[in-house]
Write a protein that holds these residues in place. Structure first.
Motif, PDB file in Angstrom:
ATOM      1  N   GLY A  79      16.107  21.853   5.411  1.00  0.00           N
ATOM      2  CA  GLY A  79      15.050  20.899   5.757  1.00  0.00           C
ATOM      3  C   GLY A  79      14.671  20.931   7.221  1.00  0.00           C
ATOM      4  N   HIS A  80      14.011  19.871   7.638  1.00  0.00           N
ATOM      5  CA  HIS A  80      13.470  19.723   8.979  1.00  0.00           C
ATOM      6  C   HIS A  80      14.603  19.508   9.986  1.00  0.00           C
ATOM      7  N   THR A  81      14.436  20.087  11.168  1.00  0.00           N
ATOM      8  CA  THR A  81      15.408  19.867  12.232  1.00  0.00           C
ATOM      9  C   THR A  81      14.683  19.314  13.451  1.00  0.00           C
ATOM     10  N   GLY A  82      15.297  18.350  14.124  1.00  0.00           N
ATOM     11  CA  GLY A  82      14.684  17.743  15.307  1.00  0.00           C
ATOM     12  C   GLY A  82      14.874  16.241  15.281  1.00  0.00           C
ATOM     13  N   VAL A  83      14.601  15.604  16.415  1.00  0.00           N
ATOM     14  CA  VAL A  83      14.769  14.137  16.454  1.00  0.00           C
ATOM     15  C   VAL A  83      13.715  13.483  15.589  1.00  0.00           C
ATOM     16  N   GLY A 100      21.158  21.190  12.307  1.00  0.00           N
ATOM     17  CA  GLY A 100      21.337  21.605  10.916  1.00  0.00           C
ATOM     18  C   GLY A 100      22.665  22.317  10.728  1.00  0.00           C
ATOM     19  N   ASP A 101      22.917  22.754   9.531  1.00  0.00           N
ATOM     20  CA  ASP A 101      24.050  23.641   9.282  1.00  0.00           C
ATOM     21  C   ASP A 101      23.515  24.782   8.418  1.00  0.00           C
ATOM     22  N   PRO A 102      24.311  25.819   8.151  1.00  0.00           N
ATOM     23  CA  PRO A 102      23.779  27.001   7.444  1.00  0.00           C
ATOM     24  C   PRO A 102      23.105  26.645   6.127  1.00  0.00           C
ATOM     25  N   ARG A 103      23.531  25.570   5.491  1.00  0.00           N
ATOM     26  CA  ARG A 103      22.945  25.278   4.172  1.00  0.00           C
ATOM     27  C   ARG A 103      21.719  24.371   4.277  1.00  0.00           C
ATOM     28  N   TRP A 104      21.462  23.847   5.490  1.00  0.00           N
ATOM     29  CA  TRP A 104      20.366  22.896   5.637  1.00  0.00           C
ATOM     30  C   TRP A 104      19.032  23.626   5.670  1.00  0.00           C
ATOM     31  N   GLY A 137       0.822  -1.201   0.000  1.00  0.00           N
ATOM     32  CA  GLY A 137       0.000   0.000   0.000  1.00  0.00           C
ATOM     33  C   GLY A 137       0.855   1.250   0.000  1.00  0.00           C
ATOM     34  N   LYS A 138       0.442   2.179   0.853  1.00  0.00           N
ATOM     35  CA  LYS A 138       1.151   3.444   0.950  1.00  0.00           C
ATOM     36  C   LYS A 138       2.529   3.223   1.573  1.00  0.00           C
ATOM     37  N   VAL A 139       3.507   3.985   1.103  1.00  0.00           N
ATOM     38  CA  VAL A 139       4.840   3.861   1.693  1.00  0.00           C
ATOM     39  C   VAL A 139       5.264   5.184   2.308  1.00  0.00           C
ATOM     40  N   ASN A 140       5.605   5.134   3.618  1.00  0.00           N
ATOM     41  CA  ASN A 140       6.168   6.303   4.293  1.00  0.00           C
ATOM     42  C   ASN A 140       7.598   5.993   4.694  1.00  0.00           C
ATOM     43  N   ILE A 141       8.496   6.883   4.340  1.00  0.00           N
ATOM     44  CA  ILE A 141       9.886   6.679   4.758  1.00  0.00           C
ATOM     45  C   ILE A 141      10.313   7.877   5.589  1.00  0.00           C
ATOM     46  N   LEU A 142      10.696   7.610   6.842  1.00  0.00           N
ATOM     47  CA  LEU A 142      11.209   8.669   7.708  1.00  0.00           C
ATOM     48  C   LEU A 142      12.684   8.380   7.979  1.00  0.00           C
ATOM     49  N   PHE A 143      13.501   9.406   7.763  1.00  0.00           N
ATOM     50  CA  PHE A 143      14.940   9.195   7.921  1.00  0.00           C
ATOM     51  C   PHE A 143      15.540  10.345   8.714  1.00  0.00           C
ATOM     52  N   GLY A 144      16.313  10.013   9.730  1.00  0.00           N
ATOM     53  CA  GLY A 144      16.940  11.063  10.519  1.00  0.00           C
ATOM     54  C   GLY A 144      18.424  10.793  10.710  1.00  0.00           C
ATOM     55  N   THR A 145      19.210  11.882  10.710  1.00  0.00           N
ATOM     56  CA  THR A 145      20.637  11.752  11.007  1.00  0.00           C
ATOM     57  C   THR A 145      21.019  12.841  11.991  1.00  0.00           C
ATOM     58  N   LYS A 146      22.247  12.740  12.490  1.00  0.00           N
ATOM     59  CA  LYS A 146      22.706  13.751  13.446  1.00  0.00           C
ATOM     60  C   LYS A 146      22.859  15.100  12.745  1.00  0.00           C
ATOM     61  N   THR A 147      23.589  15.099  11.625  1.00  0.00           N
ATOM     62  CA  THR A 147      23.843  16.351  10.899  1.00  0.00           C
ATOM     63  C   THR A 147      23.664  16.082   9.403  1.00  0.00           C
ATOM     64  N   PRO A 148      23.533  17.127   8.613  1.00  0.00           N
ATOM     65  CA  PRO A 148      23.380  16.928   7.158  1.00  0.00           C
ATOM     66  C   PRO A 148      24.552  16.156   6.552  1.00  0.00           C
ATOM     67  N   ALA A 149      25.737  16.280   7.186  1.00  0.00           N
ATOM     68  CA  ALA A 149      26.912  15.596   6.630  1.00  0.00           C
ATOM     69  C   ALA A 149      26.805  14.083   6.769  1.00  0.00           C
ATOM     70  N   ASP A 150      25.894  13.593   7.647  1.00  0.00           N
ATOM     71  CA  ASP A 150      25.788  12.150   7.873  1.00  0.00           C
ATOM     72  C   ASP A 150      24.779  11.472   6.959  1.00  0.00           C
ATOM     73  N   ARG A 151      24.132  12.238   6.079  1.00  0.00           N
ATOM     74  CA  ARG A 151      23.067  11.642   5.250  1.00  0.00           C
ATOM     75  C   ARG A 151      23.647  10.596   4.297  1.00  0.00           C
ATOM     76  N   LEU A 152      22.896   9.515   4.145  1.00  0.00           N
ATOM     77  CA  LEU A 152      23.338   8.410   3.286  1.00  0.00           C
ATOM     78  C   LEU A 152      22.384   8.276   2.101  1.00  0.00           C
ATOM     79  N   PHE A 199       8.317  10.728   1.608  1.00  0.00           N
ATOM     80  CA  PHE A 199       9.681  10.634   2.137  1.00  0.00           C
ATOM     81  C   PHE A 199       9.954  11.880   2.960  1.00  0.00           C
ATOM     82  N   LEU A 200      10.254  11.678   4.252  1.00  0.00           N
ATOM     83  CA  LEU A 200      10.514  12.819   5.120  1.00  0.00           C
ATOM     84  C   LEU A 200      11.865  12.646   5.786  1.00  0.00           C
ATOM     85  N   GLU A 201      12.525  13.767   5.958  1.00  0.00           N
ATOM     86  CA  GLU A 201      13.878  13.683   6.471  1.00  0.00           C
ATOM     87  C   GLU A 201      14.096  14.731   7.543  1.00  0.00           C
ATOM     88  N   THR A 202      14.963  14.423   8.521  1.00  0.00           N
ATOM     89  CA  THR A 202      15.284  15.409   9.554  1.00  0.00           C
ATOM     90  C   THR A 202      16.739  15.246   9.992  1.00  0.00           C
TER      91      THR A 202
END
Ligand SMILES: Cc1cc2nc3c(=O)[nH]c(=O)nc-3n(C[C@H](O)[C@H](O)[C@H](O)COP(=O)(O)OP(=O)(O)OC[C@H]3O[C@@H](n4cnc5c(N)ncnc54)[C@H](O)[C@@H]3O)c2cc1C
Ligand code: SF4
Ligand code: SF4
Ligand code: SF4
Lengths: 249, 278, 341, 432
Positions: free
Chosen positions: B187-191, B181-185, B143-158, B174-177
């Motif tokens: 997107g969403h910030t938080g756990v 963040g860093d100055p260029r980020w 059915g529907k697919v939700n993907i939530l992905f979180g990392t410590k900092t933008p540099a850790d994104r895979l 697809f949601l990411e946090t």
């Protein structure tokens, strides 16, 4: 990768750890295929000014030695403390249980004031400079030393046991020294030596230093059970300069 | 996929690196091929023991879908002896592989026909990616697919390129946090739990798949329970110290369960009462 | 074939003949205690021993063994030691422990390194003649053994009964064909010894029944005994090293001086040791002593039971003796669970 | 032609510990010639105060990595003397045997690894491995045997653990002794090979005689390393080890952190040559024959010949050990466990270390806690003699090249087999 240039230095010690390297016998030739010694006073007449790996044996007992050690640290990529004197201070630290003046007078009498007999509080190498690896023991186990050298040559972090000597002692099928009412420091001491002392019928005297979380309270109870005192235990724990967690029992 | 009884379960199969690429400061991407030419034959969520002669072995999850033929992919964080040596590999270099081992995400059973909620923290995305790809390759089965992905900092994104493709999949969120963040980020910030309010979860139709650092599970599961998702609809993947991978060495036990055999993928209902699990 | 009855001289001669035939690992004195070690002459055999320092598991799962060798990044070769041997003088509780290990090493993924040694071994068991100071096999149903061995030796008066139960055992007793069969009196005395051993080998008295133990543990996760006792624990691992049913291990690589060739070695490890459950990032999943301590008793009394339906303590008492802190008595621990927290 | 010689050899290499040679001369006139010992002092006598009798051996063994067995034995026997304990005959025989393992290990190390490079013009043993592989292999074989032997009896290589007041912590099994005996028999040809090699190089040893007092243990009818009283080539009288202070007469000098000693003259020498000069009559046949091949005579006072005396002693050690093992095996090893009841007392002991006679004294209170110690180490006793040798040798060679002079002086120091790390731990309560 070219062979790392290795220099060996000794400070206050019995040089028994260097002797263990000599005791590798023909394996020394293998060792030389992996590293290039550029300074080793006890075995050769060459000197050098720079090295990738400095191996430091002995403890630091004089201000001028501290300066020399700092100089060695500056010239070395990796610094290895070799043996209990370097890793813990070793038996030399027993001196620190007394006033320095008293110590000098005890040994040199009226001559104690002569300047070349100056001495200071005993320090392990990492009390003076940063140490990258420790080769434990008094003396070191040369098989372990060789394995550590091979690890460094392959970029591997040597795996030094974090468990106590009892593990190796049991594997060697020994009767526990406590069954003879003797104080053995095995349960508090870092393994890796393969328990040669209990295997030879002698207690472990703690030359590899304490494990990370020695259970000193348990040790206190055990002393009471075996009719010994905490003082007995403490006195033995101090033999090789093991640090405060041992002294504060 | 058990080896024959007289085979040696500790004997690695030779394999060759076909691709090695840095992903972040500490993680690299690897693609390997078994020298025998056969497929690994894994299911999403399973792992292998990677062997580097002289350094040892480390359990590493398979990050590619079983539908990728001829090779398999992994992502490894440089933390110790084996992983450091892996980071020094170049295409053409050899390593040893044992496995695949362990349980897998129920892509063919419990997940089939359901909405899927993937929740991944950091390197936890690695095994889950295998399932995500599997789901997208069999898109009509789910059915529907939700993907939530979180990392410590933008540099850790895979897998940032994959993400671009996931975002445009049909009926997919697809949601990411990032924690910080860093100055260029932009997107969403938080756990990661702060992303949950942005997705709708129908507890009757959803299966959740969670993988991340130990600390993450407790909070995510609390949130899912608030949304009335049943424990038997939640799948988690656990990491433990592991030496053999085959239920002997004892290191990976969570209470009585061997993670290498009953896991790494567990149905949460089966381990919610296992005290050491989370 | 019936059990044979051998006088002590004939017994010695038979053991001598075994030594001539095959590698024999038998019980011998080490100082005032006992060990399993290669036997070179029959008169060193000490079947009157109480307990060995290390259980015979070491013959199948040595404290240190090479699993495989490598000659480069992909050149791995298994090292399997299948040299046959006779294991002589195994007490019934150790027979039970070996049977348990057999199942665990066969189950799911069979471990050829263990099994090759095991399958190459003929097990000669021996009924207990001297009780060790801490044995409680009588409580664990392991004071005597009906199976799990090839030959059973029992001392009755100044004779031994040699009872071969398997083909492998019978092959070793062929040479005894002309020896007298065990007479009814000796057999009756053996029965009596078994009864006595089951009754008397209880230096510690386990209060919960074996059947109720797993359930008891199930209810006792938060029992104060774990913290109470673990306060005294050194995390020294002595208890698990000497335990015949503990088999956790570590695996480490070693390289030769060419830095390419080397070995992958397995060594005994144990769940009581501080870093047993530590992973990268220094996260320790069982960092409190009390958690490790509890895990050990759960493993003995429940986890292995859940896996194969047997309690993983055979009452040898080795851990009781080995623990310097005096906190490793299974009976003490399990009895405490019956008390209200 | 005006010629200045300025030699400063800081930290002489290929010796145990740190020693420095200073020579300053102008136009043949010597301004300064000194043997200095700058090694950091370690104060062992001060450290052992307040320690239990049980831990003394463990501590003082660390005085020296090369003579750790000898230090342990000296300590143990001094403790036994203080507490009126007597080791059984089996204990005494096993101790001698353990002691010999160290002698063999140390002598082969010194002759093979440290002196041979001098004679063959190399800077270390490493290049010898390719230029003289057979010699190096032979040395390694002997050295390894010494170590394995020590490991068997002392519990490990370096810093023994089996040696305890009252007896042994672990006794060797008879099978182990039998195996050792066989290996000792097998090593005899290697000892001959080593002797031959040294013999072929003996011509390179400088001819330099200086009348010297030699001091060591003497025991009637025996080439002794372990039993007996203190003897001297200057007198027929012997002194009991209990009175060793009257022999060593220690004093402190500004050029050394180690103390110096003197007896009948300004200095005396200890070590293999001293033992030889005192005991050569009692050598066993093969050792005697070896000495004969070198033409080594009793009364030799060429310090460079100490290395030759060491070679002779390696043969003596193995020969005697074979006899000792026979004795042990004939009697059978009896299980004995050391038992000691500590009491107050004052005890001294003398034992021959590979590099010369060694003295320990301890005073205990009634609980066996050490109140006072006095240790006098062999290298210490040689320092003054090295200085006197320098003073006699330099004028004779002053017209040679600076390099040659330096080489001869370094070789002289090495021939004493000094163990400077141990000599700086000596102490004496009385300052002279
Ligand atoms: C099922 C499973 C799947 C996994 N998948 C992945 C993956 O896809 N990618 C990935 O990068 N990782 C993965 N891991 C984690 C990975 O296996 C570990 O990080 C592993 O330790 C790396 O091995 P190494 O040899 O590089 O590190 P190691 O040399 O083992 O050391 C790693 C760190 O842990 C510490 N450490 C390890 N063992 C001990 C010990 N006994 N005592 C004390 N400290 C110790 C070391 O000090 C070091 O800092 C997975 C783990 C499991 C169980
Ligand atoms: S003898 Fe010492 S090291 Fe050995 S088990 Fe006993 S306490 Fe531990
Ligand atoms: S737990 Fe103790 S008594 Fe039970 S089998 Fe293991 S060692 Fe023996
Ligand atoms: S033997 Fe005793 S002190 Fe050591 S780990 Fe086991 S329970 Fe703890």
């Amino acid at each position: 990768m070219s062979k790392p240039r290795v220099a060996i230095f000794d400070f206050a010690c019995c040089e028994g750890c260097q002797l263990q390297i000599v005791n590798l016998e023909e394996e020394i030739l293998d060792l030389l295929t992996v590293v290039q010694p550029v300074e080793w006073r006890e075995a050769m007449s060459d000197h050098s000014e720079s090295y990738d790996i400095a191996i430091v044996e002995g403890s630091i007992t004089r201000p001028e030695d501290e300066a020399r050690l700092k100089q060695i640290r500056e010239r070395a990529g990796i610094l290895i403390a070799l043996g209990a004197c370097a890793t813990l201070g070793g038996v030399n630290k027993l001196k620190d249980n007394f006033e320095l003046e008293d110590v000098k007078r005890c040994v040199y009498g009226e001559a104690a004031a002569m300047p070349h007999l100056a001495t200071a509080r005993v320090k392990a190498v990492d009390e003076v400079v940063k140490v990258d690896f420790k080769v434990h023991g008094c003396p070191i186990n040369n098989k372990e030393f060789a394995a550590i050298v091979r690890c460094l040559a392959t970029g591997k972090t040597p795996v030094i046991p974090s468990y106590p000597v009892c593990v190796e002692c049991k594997k060697r099928e020994n009767v526990c020294r406590y069954e003879y009412q003797e104080i053995c420091l095995g349960p508090l001491t870092r393994a890796g030596c393969n328990a040669p002392c209990p295997s030879a019928g002698f207690w472990c005297f703690g030359c590899r230093g304490a494990v990370d979380e020695p259970n000193v309270n348990a040790a206190r109870d055990v002393m009471a059970r075996y009719g010994r005192t905490v003082e007995d235990l403490k006195s033995r724990m101090l033999l090789f300069g093991s640090r405060q967690e041992f002294a504060n029992v | 996929m058990k080896p024959a009884v007289n085979g040696d379960i500790y004997l690695p199969m030779p394999a060759t690196a076909v691709q090695v690429a840095p992903m972040t400061a500490s993680e690299s991407f690897f693609e390997f091929r078994l020298d025998s030419g056969s497929d690994l034959g894994h299911m999403p969520g399973q792992f292998v023991e990677v062997s580097i002669a002289g350094q040892g072995e480390a359990p590493i999850s398979i990050s590619s879908s079983p539908t990728l033929k001829g090779s398999f992919q992994m992502v490894v964080r440089n933390v110790g002896n084996v992983s450091r040596a892996m980071h020094a590999l170049k295409p053409g270099d050899k390593a040893g592989i044992r496995g695949p081992f362990g349980t897998h995400f129920p892509v063919e059973t419990a997940m089939k026909g359901r909405d899927i909620l993937f929740i991944c923290g950091g390197i936890g995305l690695v095994p889950v990616r295998s399932a995500i790809h599997y789901v997208f390759e069999h898109r009509r089965d789910y059915g529907k697919v939700n993907i939530l992905f979180g990392t410590k900092t933008p540099a850790d994104r895979l897998f940032t390129e994959d993400m671009e493709r996931w975002k445009v999949q049909p009926d997919t969120t697809f949601l990411e946090t990032v924690d910080r963040g860093d100055p260029r980020w932009k997107g969403h910030t938080g756990v990661i739990t702060t992303l949950l309010p942005d997705v709708t979860v129908d507890p009757a139709k959803t299966v959740a798949v969670i993988c991340g650092p130990p600390i993450m599970y407790k909070f995510v599961i609390m949130e899912l329970r608030k949304r009335e998702l049943d424990d038997d609809r939640i799948y988690i993947s656990l990491e433990r110290h592991m030496k053999c991978g085959v239920g002997k060495c004892g290191h990976c036990q969570v209470n009585g369960l061997y993670v290498c055999q009953k896991g790494p993928v567990f149905r949460y209902a089966d381990v919610s009462a296992v005290r050491e699990a989370i | 074939m019936n059990a044979k009855k051998l006088c002590l001289n004939a017994m010695q001669a038979w053991v001598e003949s075994l030594i001539g035939k095959c590698r024999v690992i038998g019980v011998q004195a080490k100082g005032e205690r006992f060990v399993f070690a290669p036997l070179t002459r029959a008169r060193d055999l000490r079947l009157d021993y109480d307990v060995t320092l290390i259980p015979p598991k070491a013959c199948f799962l040595p404290p240190q063994e090479t699993l495989l060798t490598f000659t480069g990044p992909a050149g791995y070769r298994s090292v399997v030691d299948d040299e046959p041997f006779i294991l002589l003088g195994v007490h019934p509780y150790d027979v039970a422990a070996i049977a348990q290990m057999d199942r665990l090493f066969e189950q799911d993924y069979a471990d050829v390194h263990y099994l090759a040694r095991r399958r190459g071994a003929v097990l000669i068991a021996c009924d207990i003649q001297t009780a060790s100071p801490n044995v409680f096999a009588g409580c664990m149903g392991t004071a005597t053994a009906d199976e799990g061995f090839d030959i059973l030796l029992t001392r009755v008066g100044d004779h031994y009964l040699v009872d071969a139960r398997t083909d492998a055992g019978k092959a070793l007793t062929d040479s005894l064909a002309s020896a007298p069969d065990a007479d009814a009196v000796s057999l009756a005395r053996r029965e009596q010894l078994w009864l006595d051993n089951r009754k008397l080998l209880r230096k510690h008295d386990l209060k919960p029944s074996l059947a109720e133990l797993p359930g008891l543990l199930e209810r006792s996760y938060e029992h104060p005994v774990w913290k109470d006792k673990a306060r005294h624990c050194f995390s020294c691992g002595s208890c698990v090293m000497v335990c015949p049913t503990c088999y956790c291990f570590d695996v480490q690589d070693e390289v030769d001086w060419d830095l390419k060739c080397g070995r992958r070695c397995r060594t005994w490890d144990g769940c009581m040791l501080k870093d047993f459950a530590t992973v990268a990032g220094a996260h320790n999943f069982r960092k409190d002593k009390a958690d490790r301590y509890r895990h050990r008793w759960y493993r003995k009394g429940k986890y292995v039971y859940d896996k194969i339906g047997q309690i993983a303590c055979v009452g040898c008492g080795r851990c009781v003796t080995a623990c310097v802190a005096g906190i490793s008595n299974p009976v003490d621990v399990y009895n405490r669970l019956l008390e209200a927290p | 032609m005006s010629r200045t010689i300025d030699i400063q050899v800081h930290h002489v290499t290929r010796i145990e510990g740190h020693g420095t040679i200073v020579l300053n001369a102008k136009d043949g006139a010597i301004r300064k010639i000194e043997w200095q010992v700058p090694e950091a002092p370690r104060f062992f006598e001060a450290m052992v105060r307040g320690r239990s009798w049980e831990d003394i051996q463990t501590i003082v063994s660390r005085i020296c990595g090369i003579c750790s067995v000898t230090h342990s034995l000296a300590a143990i026997r001094a403790i036994e003397n203080a507490m009126n304990i007597r080791g059984s005959e089996q204990t005494e025989t096993l101790r001698m045997l353990t002691h010999y393992s160290e002698q063999l290990e140390s002598h082969s190390l010194h002759v093979g690894y440290l002196v041979a490079p001098d004679l063959l013009g190399q800077k270390s043993v490493v290049p010898l491995a390719s230029s003289h592989p057979d010699l190096v292999k032979t040395v390694i074989r002997i050295h390894r045997l010494g170590n394995q032997w020590m490991e068997l009896l002392a519990g490990r290589m370096t810093h023994p653990v089996t040696l305890k007041p009252g007896g042994f912590a672990r006794l060797p099994a008879e099978t182990e002794l039998r195996d050792l005996q066989q290996r000792l028999k097998d090593i005899v040809p290697a000892l001959t090979t080593l002797a031959d090699a040294v013999l072929s190089l003996a011509g390179k040893l400088p001819a330099f005689d200086r009348p010297t007092e030699y001091v060591g243990l003497v025991n009637p009818g025996e080439y002794t390393f372990y039993h007996g009283d203190i003897g001297s080539t200057d007198t027929r009288e012997t002194v009991s080890p209990q009175k060793f202070e009257s022999v060593v007469n220690e004093y402190v000098t500004p050029q050394s952190t180690a103390k110096w000693t003197r007896w009948h003259r300004d200095s005396y020498a200890v070590g293999s040559l001293a033992r030889y000069n005192l005991n050569a009559d009692h050598l066993l046949p093969l050792a005697k024959e070896t000495a004969g091949r070198f033409g080594l005579k009793k009364g030799c006072c060429n310090p460079y010949m100490n290395s030759v005396a060491q070679v002779v002693e390696t043969v003596q050690i193995v020969e005697h050990s074979l006899q000792l093992i026979d004795r042990l095996l004939t009697a059978g090893i009896r299980p004995e466990r050391p038992k000691v009841t500590p009491k107050a007392g004052d005890g001294a002991a003398a034992v021959e270390a590979p590099r010369g006679i060694l003295f320990h004294r301890y005073v205990f209170d009634e609980n066996g806690v050490c109140e006072r110690a006095n240790l006098c180490i062999p290298t210490n006793q040689n320092h003054a003699n090295i200085q006197k040798d320098f003073e006699a040798l330099v004028p004779r060679i002053i017209d040679r090249s600076q390099d040659e002079i330096r080489h001869l002086l370094e070789m002289l120091v090495r021939s004493y087999d000094p163990c400077v790390s141990c000599s700086t731990h000596c102490l004496d309560v009385e300052f002279v």
